[in-house]
Design a protein around this motif. Structure first.
Motif, mmCIF file in Angstrom:
data_model
loop_
_atom_site.group_PDB
_atom_site.id
_atom_site.type_symbol
_atom_site.label_atom_id
_atom_site.label_comp_id
_atom_site.label_asym_id
_atom_site.label_seq_id
_atom_site.Cartn_x
_atom_site.Cartn_y
_atom_site.Cartn_z
ATOM 1 N N SER A 79 127.757 -45.814 56.218
ATOM 2 C CA SER A 79 126.446 -46.433 56.009
ATOM 3 C C SER A 79 125.431 -45.940 57.037
ATOM 4 O O SER A 79 124.245 -45.756 56.719
ATOM 5 C CB SER A 79 126.588 -47.954 56.085
ATOM 6 O OG SER A 79 127.120 -48.331 57.336
ATOM 7 N N ALA A 80 125.897 -45.677 58.284
ATOM 8 C CA ALA A 80 124.966 -45.175 59.302
ATOM 9 C C ALA A 80 124.469 -43.772 58.938
ATOM 10 O O ALA A 80 123.284 -43.443 59.101
ATOM 11 C CB ALA A 80 125.652 -45.158 60.665
ATOM 12 N N THR A 81 125.355 -42.924 58.442
ATOM 13 C CA THR A 81 124.943 -41.578 58.034
ATOM 14 C C THR A 81 124.001 -41.629 56.845
ATOM 15 O O THR A 81 123.024 -40.860 56.758
ATOM 16 C CB THR A 81 126.186 -40.748 57.699
ATOM 17 O OG1 THR A 81 127.059 -40.760 58.829
ATOM 18 C CG2 THR A 81 125.810 -39.309 57.393
ATOM 19 N N GLN A 82 124.256 -42.549 55.892
ATOM 20 C CA GLN A 82 123.369 -42.672 54.732
ATOM 21 C C GLN A 82 121.958 -43.091 55.166
ATOM 22 O O GLN A 82 120.954 -42.560 54.661
ATOM 23 C CB GLN A 82 123.952 -43.682 53.741
ATOM 24 C CG GLN A 82 125.271 -43.244 53.120
ATOM 25 C CD GLN A 82 125.820 -44.281 52.159
ATOM 26 O OE1 GLN A 82 125.084 -45.136 51.679
ATOM 27 N NE2 GLN A 82 127.113 -44.204 51.899
ATOM 28 N N GLU A 83 121.859 -44.036 56.078
ATOM 29 C CA GLU A 83 120.544 -44.463 56.556
ATOM 30 C C GLU A 83 119.846 -43.348 57.337
ATOM 31 O O GLU A 83 118.619 -43.183 57.269
ATOM 32 C CB GLU A 83 120.698 -45.708 57.433
ATOM 33 C CG GLU A 83 121.163 -46.934 56.657
ATOM 34 C CD GLU A 83 121.366 -48.128 57.571
ATOM 35 O OE1 GLU A 83 121.754 -49.187 57.080
ATOM 36 O OE2 GLU A 83 121.119 -47.988 58.793
ATOM 37 N N ASP B 204 119.186 -27.926 59.243
ATOM 38 C CA ASP B 204 119.049 -28.155 60.690
ATOM 39 C C ASP B 204 119.388 -29.590 61.052
ATOM 40 O O ASP B 204 119.966 -29.865 62.112
ATOM 41 C CB ASP B 204 117.622 -27.809 61.131
ATOM 42 C CG ASP B 204 117.308 -26.341 60.938
ATOM 43 O OD1 ASP B 204 116.123 -25.991 60.820
ATOM 44 O OD2 ASP B 204 118.269 -25.530 60.938
ATOM 45 N N ASP B 205 119.023 -30.543 60.159
ATOM 46 C CA ASP B 205 119.358 -31.951 60.448
ATOM 47 C C ASP B 205 120.862 -32.158 60.452
ATOM 48 O O ASP B 205 121.416 -32.926 61.254
ATOM 49 C CB ASP B 205 118.691 -32.869 59.413
ATOM 50 C CG ASP B 205 117.175 -32.808 59.491
ATOM 51 O OD1 ASP B 205 116.530 -33.215 58.519
ATOM 52 O OD2 ASP B 205 116.644 -32.367 60.546
ATOM 53 N N ILE B 206 121.558 -31.514 59.529
ATOM 54 C CA ILE B 206 123.019 -31.662 59.491
ATOM 55 C C ILE B 206 123.648 -31.051 60.731
ATOM 56 O O ILE B 206 124.570 -31.625 61.337
ATOM 57 C CB ILE B 206 123.571 -31.009 58.207
ATOM 58 C CG1 ILE B 206 122.988 -31.698 56.970
ATOM 59 C CG2 ILE B 206 125.095 -31.103 58.173
ATOM 60 C CD1 ILE B 206 123.422 -31.058 55.667
ATOM 61 N N LEU B 207 123.182 -29.875 61.157
ATOM 62 C CA LEU B 207 123.743 -29.258 62.370
ATOM 63 C C LEU B 207 123.469 -30.107 63.584
ATOM 64 O O LEU B 207 124.290 -30.205 64.499
ATOM 65 C CB LEU B 207 123.146 -27.858 62.542
ATOM 66 C CG LEU B 207 123.496 -26.837 61.449
ATOM 67 C CD1 LEU B 207 122.809 -25.516 61.738
ATOM 68 C CD2 LEU B 207 125.004 -26.639 61.375
ATOM 69 N N GLU B 208 122.290 -30.734 63.651
ATOM 70 C CA GLU B 208 121.979 -31.614 64.789
ATOM 71 C C GLU B 208 122.898 -32.832 64.801
ATOM 72 O O GLU B 208 123.341 -33.285 65.856
ATOM 73 C CB GLU B 208 120.512 -32.057 64.689
ATOM 74 C CG GLU B 208 120.037 -32.905 65.870
ATOM 75 C CD GLU B 208 120.042 -32.117 67.182
ATOM 76 O OE1 GLU B 208 119.985 -30.877 67.145
ATOM 77 O OE2 GLU B 208 120.121 -32.762 68.248
ATOM 78 N N ASP B 209 123.201 -33.354 63.603
ATOM 79 C CA ASP B 209 124.129 -34.492 63.522
ATOM 80 C C ASP B 209 125.525 -34.097 63.994
ATOM 81 O O ASP B 209 126.184 -34.847 64.722
ATOM 82 C CB ASP B 209 124.178 -35.003 62.079
ATOM 83 C CG ASP B 209 125.089 -36.197 61.950
ATOM 84 O OD1 ASP B 209 126.229 -36.021 61.503
ATOM 85 O OD2 ASP B 209 124.669 -37.323 62.332
ATOM 86 N N MET B 210 125.995 -32.908 63.606
ATOM 87 C CA MET B 210 127.320 -32.472 64.070
ATOM 88 C C MET B 210 127.315 -32.179 65.555
ATOM 89 O O MET B 210 128.309 -32.359 66.250
ATOM 90 C CB MET B 210 127.744 -31.234 63.279
ATOM 91 C CG MET B 210 128.139 -31.537 61.832
ATOM 92 S SD MET B 210 128.919 -30.129 61.001
ATOM 93 C CE MET B 210 127.515 -29.025 60.871
ATOM 94 N N LYS B 211 126.212 -31.721 66.074
ATOM 95 C CA LYS B 211 126.136 -31.464 67.517
ATOM 96 C C LYS B 211 126.167 -32.757 68.304
ATOM 97 O O LYS B 211 126.747 -32.844 69.380
ATOM 98 C CB LYS B 211 124.861 -30.688 67.804
ATOM 99 C CG LYS B 211 124.674 -30.344 69.292
ATOM 100 C CD LYS B 211 123.403 -29.544 69.501
ATOM 101 C CE LYS B 211 123.204 -29.212 71.002
ATOM 102 N NZ LYS B 211 121.983 -28.442 71.232
ATOM 103 N N THR B 212 125.545 -33.794 67.744
ATOM 104 C CA THR B 212 125.494 -35.085 68.460
ATOM 105 C C THR B 212 126.840 -35.815 68.389
ATOM 106 O O THR B 212 127.350 -36.308 69.389
ATOM 107 C CB THR B 212 124.385 -35.970 67.847
ATOM 108 O OG1 THR B 212 123.153 -35.246 67.900
ATOM 109 C CG2 THR B 212 124.266 -37.278 68.622
#
Length: 823
Positions: A5-9, A31-39
């Protein structure tokens, strides 16, 4: 894709809100997906498809909401531009008329036999025995006579039909050669009834008339529905008010003593073990399994595991056997690595100095490590401080090569000729309150440091080891020359405080386990010492990660005291529980015994129990009762658990029923006296509570691991943080948080468990008395008859015995004749 649910939001793709069945498409920026994997690193929902996302050529990826779970999950991600274009711009379909024209009537094809008719033929019911033939005949004088029909009373025969009742033909007698009989002792059953039984049937009739209201009764006022509602309104409102204030369906008994104030309003208590961390370093856990595991005694966030290679497969480029230290601060990278000369099956931290570890190899040798110089790597990085070695480069948090865990070489290893002849399966340190001399007698420990430990092996022995410098006698010139050459060879570790043990380390006591009943020895797998109390003078760790120098002893200066300077310590329990390879539980003692000639002899086992069907893989003392021992065994298909009380030599006080599956390990709860955990080979964890149920587990949680669980270890960090470490044969350690229902003890639980144990001991004693009574009343066995026959008897006694024996033979012959077993 499984998106939380956090990823969906975060990406604006909440199910049934941002994406629906009518509009299921969502374009995500690469780029948003890569930033999420980096975090989030490995915790990110996109980490399983990391390489596919990196290889995607365009800047936008298509995420599709799959409400019908067509591909098994709620979302699916398109990773090629061609499929993305085809989904967003589907091709035009052909007209229905063209489709109808192309439909042709299918033509029947020739039958091709694939063997199914054989299965159908096998399942078909067929007559396998001949039919019974019945012949009905009448008297010959009645042949050809005219048939005369007449009326018959319907009551002359049962159900109006002439019954052809069966009868016993005495001309035939079937002799039974064998008969299966069963006898079961049950309470006396009695069936009684009281009912009037009519001997003669009568025809009766009943007639009734309907009751009709008169005109006065019809016009009389009657209570209306509104009066009824007015009478019950107050009670209904009161019930609704109570329901709004509190949950009337709450189970107060289940929530008793579990502190439901911190939980939800309904008072529902969760009994699910929640995953907190998962430790796995692909560099060192690839094609490896975990054989042993221990929490760090002083650093709550560190756990050490022994990695061994799998027996079923040989991996290319394997790092070999290691002891790996993991920390909560970085679960995917090892902190410290301990080099092992061979696979380690058991190891343990020193109770007085956590920087010292000893372990047993599969080849029988004993290894010692000293990690004080590398203890700084085990402490979590505090805020505001940076390690110069931690340099992150690139994206997605890829660390530099300088971040690699240090490899620590072992400080000492026992010689092959002095070691066990089989794998070392268990090791335990002696406390710092006493030490053991060469006769196995507990004496005063003047250094107040744990310097001795015990190992066991299936080579039928327990060995006592000492890490101090041994006092050597006079040496010859050849021996001095050999020592000088060995010291030159050991120059690689000048700062090693245990270099005095290299190549000369050997046990000072070897206790053989001689079989009590037959020739041979026992093969110990696990053993448990009496839990002696340690002093509170354990080595402390400074904030910088190193030990306090004032409390760090110089082990190279510690020497074994002479026998004259040692003071015996009374009231030390020298008995030990041992679990063997054949499923036996041996209760023995390590202290040497003297014979009539004052010669020291190895002690004999005090008692032997055969309760378990196979190898004993668990022997654990209760943290609340020093004399309560938990044992477990495993066999493919069946396994069982037993609880023993030291001093009760008649058997286990609890013997739990056979468990389904392979039980690989068991351990006590650290906070609840009556609770223990059992791990299974199919990835399950069972929670048992002897105060609630003894025939089955109170909670079973499946899918705790994808492989076979090899060992489990509980640990308490704070009063509200209780963990259970679960290791498997895939090289992964999972840390589960124990729910409050399994770590918060109920009121007076320790007292109730003590009462339950006393009741079980009383029950066991009563059962033994009944067995003795039954044996005294039962007929004598052949061995008893043989011993009685050897006694000198008078002629009259011999005659009486022969008469009884002849009567016995006569009764036996009659029984065999009755069963049809005589020739």
């Amino acid at each position: 894709m499984v998106l939380t649910s956090a990823t969906q939001e975060h990406f604006g793709c909440v199910a049934d809100e941002d994406v629906t069945v009518e509009n299921p498409y969502k374009l995500l920026q690469k780029d948003d997906i890569l930033e999420d994997m980096k975090t989030k690193a490995a915790v990110s929902d996109f980490s399983p498809v990391k390489q596919l996302i990196l290889d995607y050529p365009e800047s936008e990826l298509l995420l599709v909401y799959d409400r019908d779970f067509t591909y098994g999950q709620l979302f699916y991600l398109v990773v090629t531009p061609e499929v993305k274009e085809r989904i967003l711009n589907p091709p035009e379909t052909e007209s229905k008329e063209n489709v109808i024209e192309e439909i042709k009537t299918p033509e029947p094809r020739e039958w091709i036999s694939l063997g199914s008719e054989k299965e159908i033929e096998e399942e078909t019911m067929k007559e396998t025995r001949g039919k019974l033939k019945y012949k009905f005949s009448r008297v010959r004088t009645k042949f050809g006579k005219p048939v005369s029909l007449s009326d018959r009373n319907v009551m002359d025969a049962k159900d109006g039909c002439v019954e052809c009742a069966s009868y016993q033909d005495r001309r035939f007698n079937i002799k039974l050669l064998e008969r299966d009989c069963s006898v079961q002792a049950i309470p006396l059953l009695q069936s009684s009834s009281a009912q009037t039984q009519w001997k003669f049937m009568r025809n009766n009739c009943t007639q009734y008339t309907p009751g009709v209201l008169s005109k006065e009764e019809e016009t009389a006022p009657r209570p209306s529905l509104s009066d009824f509602c007015n009478s019950v309104t107050n009670r209904v409102l009161h019930a609704l008010q109570q329901e709004e204030i509190m949950n009337v369906f709450k189970d107060d008994w289940m929530a008793l003593g579990t502190e439901t104030d911190d939980l939800d309003w309904s008072g529902k208590v969760s009994d699910v073990l929640m995953l907190n961390q998962a430790f796995s370093d692909p560099t060192y856990s690839q094609d490896m399994e975990i054989s042993c595991m221990h929490w760090h005694p002083t650093i709550n966030s560190v756990i050490a595991v022994a990695m061994t290679e799998k027996k079923t497969q040989q991996s290319i480029g394997s790092t070999g056997p290691l002891i790996v230290f993991y920390s909560f601060s970085d679960p995917t990278h090892a902190k410290v690595l301990l080099e092992c000369p061979d696979e380690i099956l058991a190891f343990e931290f020193c109770p007085s100095d956590p920087n010292i570890l000893v372990g047993g190899c599969i080849n029988g040798q004993v290894v010692l490590w000293e990690i004080s110089t590398h203890a700084v790597h085990l402490h979590p990085v505090q805020h505001g401080h940076k390690h110069t070695e931690t340099v992150k480069t690139g994206m997605l948090g890829i660390e530099d090569k300088h971040r690699k865990a240090p490899l620590v070489r072992y400080s000492a290893m026992s010689g092959v000729e002095f070691s066990h002849k089989a794998p070392v399966t268990d090791v335990h340190w002696l406390p710092q309150t006493f030490e053991v001399n060469a006769q196995g007698i507990p004496v005063e420990n003047q250094s107040n440091i744990s310097v001795q430990f015990i190992t066991c092996s299936p080579d039928s022995s327990l060995k006592f080891w000492d890490i101090r410098v041994q006092k050597l006698g006079r040496q010859t010139a050849a021996e001095k020359k050999q020592d000088a050459s060995e010291s030159q060879m050991a120059s690689y570790s000048v700062d090693n405080p245990f270099k005095h043990l290299e190549r000369t380390w050997k046990p000072f006591i070897t206790v053989p386990l001689v079989n009590m009943e037959r020739n041979g020895d026992y093969a110990p797998i696990r053993f448990s010492l009496y839990p002696f109390a340690n002093n509170n003078t354990t080595t402390t760790i400074s904030e910088s990660g190193g030990e306090a120098s004032a409390l760090t002893p110089d082990y190279s200066q510690l020497q074994i005291n002479s026998g004259k300077a040692q003071t015996p310590v009374p009231d030390i329990n020298t008995k030990v529980y041992i679990g063997t390879q054949d499923g036996e539980v041996v209760y023995s003692e390590w202290k040497m015994e003297k014979n009539d000639l004052d010669q020291l002899l190895s002690p004999k086992p005090l008692h032997l129990f055969r309760i378990h069907p196979c190898l004993v893989n668990t022997i654990e003392r209760s943290p609340f009762y020093k004399d309560i021992v938990l044992t477990g065994t495993s066999l493919f298909g069946t396994s069982n658990i037993a609880i023993w009380k030291e001093g009760v030599l008649d058997g286990p006080i609890f013997l739990f029923p056979s468990l389904e599956g392979l039980a690989t390990s068991a351990c006590w709860s650290l906070t609840r006296p009556g609770v223990f955990f059992v791990s299974k080979g199919d990835g399950k964890i069972e929670v048992w509570n002897i105060l609630e149920k003894t025939e089955e587990a109170v909670h079973v949680q499946e899918h705790m691991s994808n492989g076979k669980i090899t060992c489990i270890k509980p640990w308490t960090v704070t009063s509200k943080q209780h963990f259970l470490a679960v290791a498997d044969d895939l090289g992964i350690v999972r840390i589960f948080q124990i729910p409050p229902v399994f770590y918060i003890a109920s009121r007076n639980e320790k007292v109730n468990v003590g009462k339950c144990i006393d009741i079980q001991i009383q029950r066991l004693n009563d059962l033994l008395k009944r067995k003795e009574l039954w044996e005294s009343q039962a007929p004598a066995t052949e061995e008893q008859k043989k011993t009685e026959s050897e006694k000198p008897t008078t002629p009259t006694e011999e005659q009486d015995e022969m008469k009884e024996y002849n009567n016995f033979l006569l009764i036996e012959e009659n029984i065999l004749k009755g069963m049809g077993l005589t020739p």
